[in-house]
Design a protein around this motif. Structure first.
Motif, PDB file in Angstrom:
ATOM      1  N   ILE A 200       0.818  -1.208   0.000  1.00  0.00           N
ATOM      2  CA  ILE A 200       0.000   0.000   0.000  1.00  0.00           C
ATOM      3  C   ILE A 200       0.859   1.269   0.000  1.00  0.00           C
ATOM      4  CG2 ILE A 200      -1.958  -1.125   1.123  1.00  0.00           C
ATOM      5  CD1 ILE A 200      -1.103   0.188   3.735  1.00  0.00           C
ATOM      6  N   ASN A 201       2.180   1.087   0.057  1.00  0.00           N
ATOM      7  CA  ASN A 201       3.098   2.222   0.032  1.00  0.00           C
ATOM      8  C   ASN A 201       3.831   2.249  -1.309  1.00  0.00           C
ATOM      9  OD1 ASN A 201       5.113   4.147   0.371  1.00  0.00           O
ATOM     10  ND2 ASN A 201       5.487   3.592   2.511  1.00  0.00           N
ATOM     11  N   LYS A 202       3.442   3.153  -2.166  1.00  0.00           N
ATOM     12  CA  LYS A 202       4.026   3.221  -3.510  1.00  0.00           C
ATOM     13  C   LYS A 202       5.491   3.643  -3.502  1.00  0.00           C
ATOM     14  CE  LYS A 202      -0.319   4.190  -5.933  1.00  0.00           C
ATOM     15  NZ  LYS A 202      -1.054   5.132  -6.825  1.00  0.00           N
ATOM     16  N   ASP A 203       5.933   4.250  -2.417  1.00  0.00           N
ATOM     17  CA  ASP A 203       7.328   4.667  -2.341  1.00  0.00           C
ATOM     18  C   ASP A 203       8.292   3.485  -2.372  1.00  0.00           C
ATOM     19  OD1 ASP A 203       6.532   7.293  -2.185  1.00  0.00           O
ATOM     20  OD2 ASP A 203       6.671   7.407  -0.001  1.00  0.00           O
ATOM     21  N   LYS A 204       7.782   2.294  -2.092  1.00  0.00           N
ATOM     22  CA  LYS A 204       8.634   1.102  -2.085  1.00  0.00           C
ATOM     23  C   LYS A 204       8.762   0.455  -3.467  1.00  0.00           C
ATOM     24  CE  LYS A 204       7.450  -0.049   2.708  1.00  0.00           C
ATOM     25  NZ  LYS A 204       6.910  -1.087   3.615  1.00  0.00           N
ATOM     26  N   PHE A 205       7.977   0.906  -4.426  1.00  0.00           N
ATOM     27  CA  PHE A 205       7.919   0.225  -5.721  1.00  0.00           C
ATOM     28  C   PHE A 205       9.222   0.319  -6.508  1.00  0.00           C
ATOM     29  CE2 PHE A 205       2.986   0.563  -6.225  1.00  0.00           C
ATOM     30  CZ  PHE A 205       2.844  -0.237  -5.100  1.00  0.00           C
TER      31      PHE A 205
END
Length: 375
Positions: A224-229
């Protein structure tokens, strides 16, 4: 100093739901079949926070937490034959005695030789090697790496290459081995497989790394955290999706994306609802879902029995199925530990992206990063 008590600093958890306190403690010499280790670096795992929160049914206080460290053997007790002072080592929260029925069965890595005393926060003889302000301090997971010196059972130590960078390979004490091992040991992912990884923290990244090495043709990261993509893709994820971007359950999304479901899924969060989603995202007839994350005490998993009747398999893993004292550590695990460690330094102060925090306990290195507050 081998036969003497050592005074050193440690982060002591005096009670649940209270900050760790940096204290001067006394560390007794190792007894028979024990090893005293100078911890050079340790990482902070979610399991440590879980115990500190008071939710851990085995959590006892006061205690020195930490189970993801690396260091140098300072001294050994009577009867220790495979280790000596000066050896570079990683303490293990899952030992390997090589004698119990669990060690003799190739289907598991869950050695039970010292499980009872370890669960009570004690050494195999039923006592502790730590004291502080006249009080006995308990051990944690047989390792207690939040101390400059610790004492562990000799069957709970893996000797490693003395040239290994300890601030990186300490991650092999839990996160990297757990994630990577879940792929190669537990799931046994095959070349050409499609995989889904739920949770893109440190363990999830190690799972992605394992899937890539195993030859998976498609690796889907879910978080749910796009910063990890971006980082997940650098580790080998083909694509990443956020469940919050869809109006339907994520398992339905994945089934549609993969023409029936993934071959392998990995839950790396410890959320029972996500565990169900990971299973139901698997392909009918052969899909395998591995539970890697540890759920809170009392939580139960649920799904419709038909999911299993129609050929899906639900599995679990501890420490990635690694029997670490004999494990021939894969070069990619060392490389992965190094990459994760570098990323951690960037993420330490970024809310929501902290996947591991590293603490240097060698006086030369102390101060590089310090997530534990001094009181």
């Amino acid at each position: 100093m081998a036969s003497q008590v050592i005074k050193c600093k440690a982060a002591v958890a005096w009670e649940a739901r209270k900050p760790l306190s940096i204290e001067e403690i006394e560390v007794a010499p190792p007894k028979a079949h024990e090893v005293r280790i100078k911890i050079i670096a340790t990482a902070v795992c979610h399991t440590d926070a879980y115990t500190l929160s008071g939710a851990d049914p085995e959590g006892s206080f006061p205690v020195i937490l930490g189970h993801e460290g690396a260091g140098i053997v300072e001294s050994v007790g009577e009867g220790v034959t495979k280790l000596k002072a000066g050896d570079t080592v990683i303490p293990l929260y899952i030992p390997q005695c090589g004698e119990c029925k669990f060690c003799l069965n190739p289907k598991t890595n869950l050695c039970q030789k010292i499980r009872v005393t370890q669960g009570k926060g004690l050494m195999p003889d039923g006592t502790s090697r730590f004291t502080c302000k006249g009080k006995t301090i308990l051990h944690y997971m047989g390792t207690s790496t939040f101390s400059e010196y610790t004492v562990v059972a000799d069957i709970s130590v893996a000797k490693i290459d003395p040239l290994a960078p300890l601030d990186k390979v300490c991650l092999l004490g839990c996160g990297i081995s757990t994630g990577y091992g879940a792929v190669v040991n537990t799931a046994k992912v095959e070349p050409g497989s499609t995989c889904a990884v739920f949770g893109l923290g440190g363990v999830g990244l190690a799972v992605i790394m394992g899937c890539k090495v195993a030859g998976a043709s498609r690796i889907i990261g879910v978080d749910i955290n796009k910063d990890k993509f971006t980082r997940a893709k650098e580790f080998g994820a083909s694509e990443c999706i956020n469940p919050q971007d869809f109006s339907k359950p994520i398992q339905e999304v994945l089934v549609e994306m993969t023409d029936g479901g993934v071959d392998y899924s990995f839950e790396c969060i410890g959320n029972v609802k996500v565990m169900r989603a990971a299973l139901e995202a698997c392909h009918k007839g052969w899909g395998v879902s591995v539970v890697v994350g540890v759920a809170a005490s009392g939580e139960e998993v649920a799904t419709r029995p038909f999911q299993l009747v129609t050929g899906r398999t639900w599995k679990g893993t501890a420490f990635g199925g690694c029997s670490a004292r004999e494990e021939k550590r894969h070069q990619n695990m060392f490389v992965g530990a190094s990459i994760v460690a570098q990323w951690l330094r960037i993420c330490l102060l970024m809310q929501g992206t902290r996947v591991r925090a590293l603490v240097w306990e060698d006086p030369i290195c102390r101060g590089a990063t310090g997530p534990v507050s001094h009181n």
